[in-house]
Enzyme design. Sequence first.
Site, PDB file in Angstrom:
ATOM      1  N   HIS A   1     -27.970   7.442 -10.239  1.00 26.89           N
ATOM      2  CA  HIS A   1     -28.417   7.959  -8.947  1.00 26.89           C
ATOM      3  C   HIS A   1     -27.634   9.206  -8.546  1.00 26.89           C
ATOM      4  CE1 HIS A   1     -31.023   4.537  -8.521  1.00 26.89           C
ATOM      5  NE2 HIS A   1     -30.018   3.761  -8.868  1.00 26.89           N
TER       6      HIS A   1
ATOM      7  N   LYS B   1      -5.208   3.213 -10.487  1.00 29.17           N
ATOM      8  CA  LYS B   1      -3.936   3.120 -11.209  1.00 29.17           C
ATOM      9  C   LYS B   1      -3.714   4.381 -12.025  1.00 29.17           C
ATOM     10  CE  LYS B   1      -2.442   0.756  -9.677  1.00 29.17           C
ATOM     11  NZ  LYS B   1      -2.417  -0.130  -8.570  1.00 29.17           N
TER      12      LYS B   1
ATOM     13  N   CYS C   1       9.365   6.455   4.611  1.00 33.55           N
ATOM     14  CA  CYS C   1      10.769   6.816   4.427  1.00 33.55           C
ATOM     15  C   CYS C   1      11.629   5.557   4.335  1.00 33.55           C
ATOM     16  CB  CYS C   1      11.239   7.627   5.609  1.00 33.55           C
ATOM     17  SG  CYS C   1      10.159   9.010   5.975  1.00 33.55           S
TER      18      CYS C   1
ATOM     19  N   GLU D   1      -3.206   7.688  -9.758  1.00 39.25           N
ATOM     20  CA  GLU D   1      -1.989   7.805  -8.946  1.00 39.25           C
ATOM     21  C   GLU D   1      -0.737   8.063  -9.776  1.00 39.25           C
ATOM     22  OE1 GLU D   1      -0.610   4.493  -6.498  1.00 39.25           O
ATOM     23  OE2 GLU D   1      -1.545   3.078  -7.840  1.00 39.25           O
TER      24      GLU D   1
ATOM     25  N   TRP E   1       9.684  10.760   3.058  1.00 38.70           N
ATOM     26  CA  TRP E   1       8.312  11.039   2.648  1.00 38.70           C
ATOM     27  C   TRP E   1       7.742  11.871   3.789  1.00 38.70           C
ATOM     28  CZ3 TRP E   1       3.262  10.255   4.323  1.00 38.70           C
ATOM     29  CH2 TRP E   1       2.271  10.377   3.346  1.00 38.70           C
TER      30      TRP E   1
ATOM     31  N   GLU F   1     -10.000  -0.278  -9.350  1.00 38.47           N
ATOM     32  CA  GLU F   1      -8.554  -0.476  -9.425  1.00 38.47           C
ATOM     33  C   GLU F   1      -7.967   0.218 -10.664  1.00 38.47           C
ATOM     34  OE1 GLU F   1      -6.252  -1.126  -7.593  1.00 38.47           O
ATOM     35  OE2 GLU F   1      -4.596  -1.788  -8.841  1.00 38.47           O
TER      36      GLU F   1
ATOM     37  N   ASN G   1      12.129   6.527  10.390  1.00 39.04           N
ATOM     38  CA  ASN G   1      10.984   6.200   9.553  1.00 39.04           C
ATOM     39  C   ASN G   1       9.810   5.960  10.492  1.00 39.04           C
ATOM     40  OD1 ASN G   1       9.186   5.155   7.668  1.00 39.04           O
ATOM     41  ND2 ASN G   1      10.099   3.112   7.755  1.00 39.04           N
ATOM     42  N   GLY G   2       8.752   6.776  10.365  1.00 31.75           N
ATOM     43  CA  GLY G   2       7.600   6.616  11.246  1.00 31.75           C
ATOM     44  C   GLY G   2       7.124   7.947  11.773  1.00 31.75           C
TER      45      GLY G   2
ATOM     46  N   ARG H   1      10.487   4.305  -1.530  1.00 28.75           N
ATOM     47  CA  ARG H   1       9.777   4.407  -0.249  1.00 28.75           C
ATOM     48  C   ARG H   1       9.434   5.850   0.114  1.00 28.75           C
ATOM     49  NH1 ARG H   1       9.927  -0.160   3.095  1.00 28.75           N
ATOM     50  NH2 ARG H   1       9.190   1.216   4.711  1.00 28.75           N
TER      51      ARG H   1
ATOM     52  N   LYS I   1       5.787   3.921  -1.530  1.00 28.58           N
ATOM     53  CA  LYS I   1       5.438   2.525  -1.750  1.00 28.58           C
ATOM     54  C   LYS I   1       4.819   1.876  -0.522  1.00 28.58           C
ATOM     55  CE  LYS I   1       5.265  -1.301  -4.059  1.00 28.58           C
ATOM     56  NZ  LYS I   1       4.106  -1.381  -4.972  1.00 28.58           N
TER      57      LYS I   1
HETATM   58  C1  AGP Z   1      -1.243   0.824  -5.135  1.00 29.59           C
HETATM   59  O1  AGP Z   1      -1.041   1.174  -6.449  1.00 29.59           O
HETATM   60  C2  AGP Z   1      -1.087   1.887  -4.181  1.00 29.59           C
HETATM   61  N1  AGP Z   1       0.147   2.528  -4.303  1.00 29.59           N
HETATM   62  C3  AGP Z   1      -1.583   1.672  -2.764  1.00 29.59           C
HETATM   63  O2  AGP Z   1      -2.969   1.832  -2.841  1.00 29.59           O
HETATM   64  C4  AGP Z   1      -1.276   0.366  -2.004  1.00 29.59           C
HETATM   65  O3  AGP Z   1      -1.925  -0.708  -2.612  1.00 29.59           O
HETATM   66  C5  AGP Z   1      -1.718   0.510  -0.540  1.00 29.59           C
HETATM   67  O4  AGP Z   1      -0.986   1.544   0.047  1.00 29.59           O
HETATM   68  C6  AGP Z   1      -1.570  -0.760   0.252  1.00 29.59           C
HETATM   69  O5  AGP Z   1      -0.244  -1.173   0.331  1.00 29.59           O
HETATM   70  P1  AGP Z   1       0.151  -2.623   0.832  1.00 29.59           P
HETATM   71  O6  AGP Z   1      -0.413  -3.591  -0.146  1.00 29.59           O
HETATM   72  O7  AGP Z   1       1.646  -2.631   0.845  1.00 29.59           O
HETATM   73  O8  AGP Z   1      -0.456  -2.806   2.186  1.00 29.59           O
END
Ligand code: AGP
Length: 609
Positions: free
Chosen positions: A505, A486, A2, A489, A74, A482, A100-101, A27, A604
């Site tokens: 396998h 990408k 959040c 998500e 969030w 990766e 937030n938390g 966020r 984020k």
């Molecule tokens: C990346 O595209 C993601 N949104 C996510 O996996 C991110 O890398 C992960 O949450 C770690 O975040 P940080 O690098 O801020 O620790």
Amino acid sequence: MCGIVGYIGDENASDIVIDGLKRLEYRGYDSAGIALCTKDGMMVRKKKGRIKNLEDMIAGENLYGHLAIGHTRWATHGAPSDANAHPHCDRSGKIAVVHNGIVENFMQLKEWLISEHGVEFHSETDTEVIAQLIGIFYHGDFEDAVFQAVEKMQGAYGLGVICADEPGKLIAVRKDSPLIVGLGEGCNFIASDIPAILKHVRKIYLIENNETVVLTASSVKIYNAERREVHREVFNVTWDADAAEKEGYDHFMLKEIHEQPKGIRNTITRRMDEEGNIVLDGIRMTKEEIENFNKVYIVACGTAYHAGLIGKTVIEKLAGISVEVDVASEFRYRDPFVDENTLFIAISQSGETLDTLAALREAKRKGARILSVVNVVGSSVARESDDVFYTWAGPEIAVASTKAYTTQLVCMYLIGLYMGRAKGSLEDSVYRTYIEELLTVPEKIEEVLKQERQIADLAKKYYKRDNIFFIGRGMDAAVSYEGSLKLKEISYINSFAIAAGELKHGTIALIEDGTLVVSIAAQDRLFEKMLSNIQEVKARGADILALAKESNTAVERQADDVIYIPECMDEITPLISIVPLQILAYYIAKQRGCDIDKPKNLAKSVTVE
Ligand code: AGP
């Protein structure tokens, strides 16, 4: 997770707080709200959905006051809804809280508030418990009520609290969730993140764990858990507010993809003297300390974890030391072998990822030396580390990480080279070759960026696929993880990545006519092997989108489409090969009409476990 913002000063607080929330929307964005102290008392407005919904709701209302707190959510406790949106109030309606938390003991506190005080709850959130708790302790002394409530809470929280009886005071509290204070002229701010208030202030206090801050328009006092006032140095933000704007790009993600050459240049050249020697600012490890490490542990989450996978190969090769990589959420619960001879490397863009922070603390408890690779200056991970290696990517706003990832990779190379040299295990000629190659990476990425239109065309061809696989070998396997992350998500396409040799396998059973397999064959050393794996999936009906170096045109015999990357040393290909995959994910998501910068269910910065 959040985002929280608060303002106290002469201006209209609601305008400033809503503007700040917009800058924090990355966020969390499933609901938003604001609480304002007005001449008629506390006003709270909140709405499910984006901040736009909140703005539409209050348009035409004369919301005027000099003290406000706001929140973009969030969801953790309770689904996104108007009722669960923050701010939450106590039963008198005088106290309003943004949070937030996660309050871990919220159920016990809730039961206690109901059974002992007859409190009625109006939401499913843990945050309402905080507001009700403060309300129960409030008997005219606002600060004391907040202190008493916090003493009862367990978990992680960044709080903004206001009280209708004290319209000249804003209180903020921090434990394990980010919180900063912005120092203005005749006004002060709180926020969970610097971009929210950078338009107004550059002087910041970084608030530490278990601290409570009392702000008025003209003063800021920070107290520790024992209620003693503590002194804090002012932190001056040097980066530009414009860096957090889109600058003509349709999305932050695309802008950030394009910023990679610059970010990589900054990350490398700021660490190099004129003779090409790496100068690691912020790292105080001595040669003897480096020699004494018998193991390196890299721990991170998501994209940062994928950077760690490349880091393992690179550091093992360059520094001749065994490296383990783990996802932070697993590391902390499995009693790993870590001791005072372990170098623990935490990688995190935000520096606020709670799992990474908790893993770091666990490693620290076991005596490891903590080195962090972090993008956000002054973040929690950075502050709790022995040494910090900043990525100079600039602010990354899109939820999908791009430039933070490639700059994290650069750090892996620099750390490996630095350690290899310090240990004397790396030949000077090898060191020089790597440095020369690394210095060419920005212009090679610029070459890849010139193919943006062709990659966008490929996206048009493939965006309707239901399943997209990614395969690769060695470092290309990590790149495939990766690339797949990408894609999934931001486009919500079901995507799976696997080391190509592992396909037969089990996973190959999923390949059928029309399955798209993105095949990363960027390393010369493994090119022939990859061709065999491509053949295997092709024979089972897959369509192949391959990625290879310009000279490896033999791939065209197997692939339906090929994206070429410029020639480079095998060992540094991950820095370049990820870029077309980022662009592909971006344009596929765009074709599908997805909300690219704010994908569903994500945030984020993941500040909850
Ligand atoms: C990346 O595209 C993601 N949104 C996510 O996996 C991110 O890398 C992960 O949450 C770690 O975040 P940080 O690098 O801020 O620790």
